[in-house]
Motif scaffolding. Structure first.
Motif, PDB file in Angstrom:
ATOM      1  N   LYS A 162       0.827  -1.204   0.000  1.00 28.32           N
ATOM      2  CA  LYS A 162       0.000   0.000   0.000  1.00 28.32           C
ATOM      3  C   LYS A 162       0.867   1.263   0.000  1.00 28.32           C
ATOM      4  O   LYS A 162       0.594   2.224  -0.717  1.00 28.32           O
ATOM      5  CB  LYS A 162      -0.899  -0.012   1.238  1.00 28.32           C
ATOM      6  CG  LYS A 162      -2.053   0.946   1.148  1.00 28.32           C
ATOM      7  CD  LYS A 162      -3.250   0.426   1.924  1.00 28.32           C
ATOM      8  CE  LYS A 162      -4.493   1.221   1.581  1.00 28.32           C
ATOM      9  NZ  LYS A 162      -5.715   0.595   2.046  1.00 28.32           N
ATOM     10  N   ILE A 166       0.868   4.224  -2.767  1.00 22.91           N
ATOM     11  CA  ILE A 166       0.567   5.611  -2.387  1.00 22.91           C
ATOM     12  C   ILE A 166       1.705   6.536  -2.808  1.00 22.91           C
ATOM     13  O   ILE A 166       1.491   7.597  -3.405  1.00 22.91           O
ATOM     14  CB  ILE A 166       0.321   5.727  -0.870  1.00 22.91           C
ATOM     15  CG1 ILE A 166      -1.016   5.067  -0.508  1.00 22.91           C
ATOM     16  CG2 ILE A 166       0.324   7.192  -0.431  1.00 22.91           C
ATOM     17  CD1 ILE A 166      -1.295   4.977   0.981  1.00 22.91           C
ATOM     18  N   TYR A 170       0.403   9.278  -5.552  1.00 19.79           N
ATOM     19  CA  TYR A 170      -0.143  10.540  -5.056  1.00 19.79           C
ATOM     20  C   TYR A 170       0.916  11.552  -4.654  1.00 19.79           C
ATOM     21  O   TYR A 170       2.025  11.200  -4.246  1.00 19.79           O
ATOM     22  CB  TYR A 170      -1.046  10.264  -3.844  1.00 19.79           C
ATOM     23  CG  TYR A 170      -2.185   9.343  -4.159  1.00 19.79           C
ATOM     24  CD1 TYR A 170      -3.308   9.802  -4.834  1.00 19.79           C
ATOM     25  CD2 TYR A 170      -2.140   8.003  -3.781  1.00 19.79           C
ATOM     26  CE1 TYR A 170      -4.349   8.949  -5.138  1.00 19.79           C
ATOM     27  CE2 TYR A 170      -3.178   7.148  -4.067  1.00 19.79           C
ATOM     28  CZ  TYR A 170      -4.291   7.627  -4.753  1.00 19.79           C
ATOM     29  OH  TYR A 170      -5.319   6.778  -5.042  1.00 19.79           O
ATOM     30  N   ARG A 178      -5.342   9.214   1.910  1.00 15.51           N
ATOM     31  CA  ARG A 178      -5.169   7.778   1.627  1.00 15.51           C
ATOM     32  C   ARG A 178      -4.441   7.067   2.764  1.00 15.51           C
ATOM     33  O   ARG A 178      -4.630   5.888   2.985  1.00 15.51           O
ATOM     34  CB  ARG A 178      -4.364   7.568   0.337  1.00 15.51           C
ATOM     35  CG  ARG A 178      -4.831   8.391  -0.813  1.00 15.51           C
ATOM     36  CD  ARG A 178      -5.916   7.663  -1.573  1.00 15.51           C
ATOM     37  NE  ARG A 178      -6.678   8.605  -2.391  1.00 15.51           N
ATOM     38  CZ  ARG A 178      -7.694   8.267  -3.152  1.00 15.51           C
ATOM     39  NH1 ARG A 178      -8.083   7.007  -3.189  1.00 15.51           N
ATOM     40  NH2 ARG A 178      -8.342   9.159  -3.856  1.00 15.51           N
TER      41      ARG A 178
END
Lengths: 291, 95
Positions: A162, A166, A170, A178
């Protein structure tokens, strides 16, 4: 760019802080309050970072450290458990020895010595029971920690994936929203596991102190020495009355055998006619040379 | 989104339907009262009942789930004093 997490933190922890200051109606249950405290803790950590994406790396580092700590914890508990098993074996063999001594003393007509040996054995059995309880505790602790390590490993792996997504997808500002959930999820797990490992360490430390004491007792032979007699005094007395060898005992045994006519003796005499039989012989032959 | 995630410390997380909350909240309130009154035996009994209900009604979350919990329950062997400390100011929660 900093406003995001701060606002988020405020919205999450507002009610709890207000409760503390007596401004809001207190949360009425344990599990509600506890959930809130864990969240507030995660939020505070997230709040500290300038770029939330840095928090991800930092947290991941912490996760790996914790994972190692849990694994070490599992190993420590296992070591303690094995030590306990060793002690249990020693105590058991001492117990067997005392039982033998009691039997021998009785055969030699020394009921007083037999009584002494058996009462020591009873005290030893008490220790054995205590250690067995501790052993069960440690086993339970080991199982719990092993499962905790598995869960944490799975979460750390998921978090790494994850985190990379991310970071790749982003900007700092976008990342904020997030990150929140994944971060509080893992930080909650870390808090839980951290507490579990602390508890396990405390328990192991307590047991180790006791195990150390038992080791000393085993070494000094002072265990269950209620009468003031030394550990080997029973043996010394037995040796003395049986003339240093087991002559007296052998005599007793032979008398009993003559009276009863045991089958083992006959088997030993008849043995040796066939290969298979003669191989069984040693187990059937009475071992007079053995103490 | 009517579900709630509950963590049992030392055991893991489960997902619960919101419809069960009224029942659990009653026990939870009782647990807090017992903790505040220092009622050790009552605390143990209620904690046990609450844990049993949550285990019974909840579906375990997979190990690799990263969802935070809405509610958190102490581990079954936690004492009243330990829970009180967990709930006090910054508590003992490491990390």
């Amino acid at each position: 760019m900093d406003a995001g997490p701060v606002l988020w933190v405020l919205s999450q922890s507002w009610s709890w802080k207000s409760v503390r200051r007596g401004r809001a109606k207190p949360m009425s249950g344990v599990m509600k309050r506890m959930g809130m405290i864990f969240r507030a803790k995660a939020n505070k950590a997230l709040d500290r970072a300038e770029d939330p994406r840095e928090t991800l790396d930092y947290s991941y580092q912490k996760q790996l450290e914790l994972l190692q700590k849990v694994r070490r914890g599992v190993a420590d508990v296992a070591t303690s458990r094995k030590r306990l098993e060793l002690q249990l074996n020693q105590l058991q063999s001492q117990s067997t020895k005392l039982e033998d001594q009691g039997r021998k003393a009785l055969a030699l007509g020394r009921e007083d010595l037999a009584r002494e040996a058996l009462s020591r054995r009873a005290a030893l059995q008490q220790q054995v029971t205590d250690l067995e309880t501790q052993h069960a505790t440690l086993q339970g602790e080991e199982e719990k920690l092993t499962l905790a390590a598995q869960r944490l490993q799975a979460k750390v792996d998921a978090f790494r994936t994850k985190k990379e997504t991310i970071k790749a997808t982003y900007t700092a500002a976008q990342a904020q929203t997030r990150i929140g959930e994944a971060f509080s999820g893992i930080s909650e797990e870390m808090g839980d596991v951290g507490l579990a490992i602390q508890r396990a360490e405390d328990k192991t430390a307590q047991l180790q102190a006791r195990a150390g004491a038992i080791d000393e007792l085993l070494a000094s032979g002072a265990l269950d020495d209620q009468s003031g007699m030394h550990k080997d005094e029973i043996q010394a007395e037995l040796d003395r009355i049986s003339g240093g060898s087991d002559v007296e005992l052998e005599l007793q045994r032979m008398k009993a055998e003559l009276a009863g006519g045991p089958s083992s003796q006959q088997q030993a005499i008849e043995g040796g006619t066939g290969e298979g039989q003669s191989q069984q012989q040693p187990t059937d032959t009475p071992r007079f040379d053995k103490q | 989104m009517g579900d709630r995630i509950v963590r049992i410390m030392g055991e893991g997380q489960v997902r619960l339907a919101e419809s069960h909350l009224t029942e659990l909240n009653k026990l939870d309130d009782e647990l807090l009262r017992e903790m505040e009154n220092g009622d050790g035996p009552g605390f143990r009994r209620t904690l046990h009942a609450l844990l049993t209900k949550v285990r019974e009604l909840g579906a375990p979350l997979p190990d690799d789930s990263l969802e935070p919990s809405d509610l958190i329950l102490p581990s079954p062997d936690a004492t009243l004093e330990e829970v009180r400390e967990l709930l006090s100011d910054d508590g003992l929660i490491p990390g």
